[in-house]
Write a protein that holds these residues in place. Structure first.
Motif, PDB file in Angstrom:
ATOM      1  N   ASN A  47       0.800  -1.231   0.000  1.00 41.03           N
ATOM      2  CA  ASN A  47       0.000   0.000   0.000  1.00 41.03           C
ATOM      3  C   ASN A  47       0.826   1.270   0.000  1.00 41.03           C
ATOM      4  O   ASN A  47       0.458   2.243  -0.638  1.00 41.03           O
ATOM      5  CB  ASN A  47      -0.907   0.051   1.236  1.00 41.03           C
ATOM      6  CG  ASN A  47      -1.928  -1.049   1.274  1.00 41.03           C
ATOM      7  OD1 ASN A  47      -2.151  -1.748   0.299  1.00 41.03           O
ATOM      8  ND2 ASN A  47      -2.546  -1.218   2.422  1.00 41.03           N
ATOM      9  N   HIS A  48       1.923   1.292   0.742  1.00 39.58           N
ATOM     10  CA  HIS A  48       2.582   2.570   1.041  1.00 39.58           C
ATOM     11  C   HIS A  48       3.801   2.900   0.188  1.00 39.58           C
ATOM     12  O   HIS A  48       4.256   4.037   0.214  1.00 39.58           O
ATOM     13  CB  HIS A  48       2.976   2.604   2.525  1.00 39.58           C
ATOM     14  CG  HIS A  48       4.245   1.884   2.833  1.00 39.58           C
ATOM     15  ND1 HIS A  48       4.294   0.525   3.040  1.00 39.58           N
ATOM     16  CD2 HIS A  48       5.514   2.338   2.951  1.00 39.58           C
ATOM     17  CE1 HIS A  48       5.544   0.170   3.289  1.00 39.58           C
ATOM     18  NE2 HIS A  48       6.307   1.251   3.244  1.00 39.58           N
ATOM     19  N   GLN A  86       0.380   0.186   7.975  1.00 42.22           N
ATOM     20  CA  GLN A  86      -0.351   0.691   6.811  1.00 42.22           C
ATOM     21  C   GLN A  86      -0.518  -0.381   5.735  1.00 42.22           C
ATOM     22  O   GLN A  86      -1.288  -0.210   4.800  1.00 42.22           O
ATOM     23  CB  GLN A  86       0.318   1.950   6.239  1.00 42.22           C
ATOM     24  CG  GLN A  86       1.722   1.749   5.712  1.00 42.22           C
ATOM     25  CD  GLN A  86       2.832   1.975   6.735  1.00 42.22           C
ATOM     26  OE1 GLN A  86       2.753   1.503   7.867  1.00 42.22           O
ATOM     27  NE2 GLN A  86       3.874   2.677   6.336  1.00 42.22           N
ATOM     28  N   LYS A  91      -6.275  -2.689   5.713  1.00 35.00           N
ATOM     29  CA  LYS A  91      -5.937  -1.529   4.882  1.00 35.00           C
ATOM     30  C   LYS A  91      -5.672  -1.942   3.430  1.00 35.00           C
ATOM     31  O   LYS A  91      -5.895  -1.153   2.511  1.00 35.00           O
ATOM     32  CB  LYS A  91      -4.770  -0.771   5.487  1.00 35.00           C
ATOM     33  CG  LYS A  91      -5.188  -0.112   6.801  1.00 35.00           C
ATOM     34  CD  LYS A  91      -4.144   0.766   7.385  1.00 35.00           C
ATOM     35  CE  LYS A  91      -4.721   1.393   8.654  1.00 35.00           C
ATOM     36  NZ  LYS A  91      -3.776   2.207   9.361  1.00 35.00           N
ATOM     37  N   HIS A  95      -7.426  -0.222   0.291  1.00 36.36           N
ATOM     38  CA  HIS A  95      -6.539   0.259  -0.779  1.00 36.36           C
ATOM     39  C   HIS A  95      -6.950  -0.337  -2.134  1.00 36.36           C
ATOM     40  O   HIS A  95      -7.008   0.378  -3.139  1.00 36.36           O
ATOM     41  CB  HIS A  95      -5.090  -0.109  -0.436  1.00 36.36           C
ATOM     42  CG  HIS A  95      -4.084   0.408  -1.392  1.00 36.36           C
ATOM     43  ND1 HIS A  95      -3.673   1.726  -1.416  1.00 36.36           N
ATOM     44  CD2 HIS A  95      -3.402  -0.216  -2.392  1.00 36.36           C
ATOM     45  CE1 HIS A  95      -2.782   1.885  -2.370  1.00 36.36           C
ATOM     46  NE2 HIS A  95      -2.606   0.727  -2.980  1.00 36.36           N
ATOM     47  N   THR A  98     -10.043   1.452  -3.314  1.00 37.94           N
ATOM     48  CA  THR A  98      -9.736   2.832  -3.675  1.00 37.94           C
ATOM     49  C   THR A  98      -9.012   2.905  -5.016  1.00 37.94           C
ATOM     50  O   THR A  98      -9.304   3.767  -5.849  1.00 37.94           O
ATOM     51  CB  THR A  98      -8.863   3.494  -2.584  1.00 37.94           C
ATOM     52  OG1 THR A  98      -9.581   3.455  -1.355  1.00 37.94           O
ATOM     53  CG2 THR A  98      -8.519   4.925  -2.936  1.00 37.94           C
ATOM     54  N   GLU A  99      -8.075   1.988  -5.239  1.00 39.85           N
ATOM     55  CA  GLU A  99      -7.278   1.987  -6.472  1.00 39.85           C
ATOM     56  C   GLU A  99      -8.004   1.342  -7.652  1.00 39.85           C
ATOM     57  O   GLU A  99      -7.532   1.409  -8.778  1.00 39.85           O
ATOM     58  CB  GLU A  99      -5.946   1.265  -6.243  1.00 39.85           C
ATOM     59  CG  GLU A  99      -5.010   1.992  -5.300  1.00 39.85           C
ATOM     60  CD  GLU A  99      -4.544   3.342  -5.843  1.00 39.85           C
ATOM     61  OE1 GLU A  99      -4.342   3.478  -7.061  1.00 39.85           O
ATOM     62  OE2 GLU A  99      -4.387   4.267  -5.026  1.00 39.85           O
TER      63      GLU A  99
END
Length: 184
Positions: A47-48, A86, A91, A95, A98-99
């Protein structure tokens, strides 16, 4: 940003099998469940990582285009979630939505699968043919978050086109560059 390169698993390697938790569906899924009719792309992401964030829209676009051609895409995160919360499964699910991921986003809690693939960084990309034999590993393209080059996905798309056309990929395969996998 730390820069770690792919280890470049030898071409011809058979895809190591796995059964991992899909953070999106909540199911355990195996390579056998997910493999594509013509090719399978396995992506170690998280994710990060700014390198992954940089290419996410192109990965999603490529997955949508090539899924219609018999190519399956599988994303795996193997990061240590104790030190990198994260990247937790909860999460990861958020993610993925969202993506706009159209592919499963699997959690490799033990990190055994990342080790089996000799994954080193995020993103680390592997393309396997219909027989799950490795035909490409490395970068998506030459773009990096800070080099000003546009994200095109040209290296990954070329590798996929070669598989679909039953042609040998004669282009030099360059390692991916990204954040190191966060080992426990």
């Amino acid at each position: 940003m730390a820069r770690t390169a792919s280890n470049m698993l030898p071409l011809g390697t058979i895809a190591p099998d796995f059964k991992l938790f899909d953070t999106v569906s909540g199911c355990l899924l195996s390579l056998e469940d997910l493999k594509g009719k013509k090719a399978t792309v396995i992506m170690f992401i998280c994710n990060h990582c700014p390198f992954v964030i940089h290419v996410n829209p192109e990965l999603v676009a490529i997955a949508k285009t090539y899924a219609e051609k018999g190519v399956s895409f599988i994303a795996i995160s193997s990061n240590d979630v104790v030190n990198y919360p994260q990247d937790s499964p909860e999460k990861m699910k958020t993610h993925a939505k969202t993506e706009g991921y159209t592919f499963p986003y699997l959690y490799d809690e033990t990190q055994e699968i990342a080790k089996a693939y000799d994954a080193a960084c995020t993103p680390d990309i592997y393309v396997f043919d219909a027989h799950l034999e490795l035909v490409y590993r490395g970068q998506i393209d030459d773009s990096r978050p800070d080099n000003g080059l546009p994200v095109t996905g040209k290296d990954l798309k070329h590798a996929l086109d070669c598989v679909l056309e039953n042609k040998e990929n004669m282009q030099m395969q360059k390692p991916s560059i990204g954040c190191n996998i966060k080992w426990k």
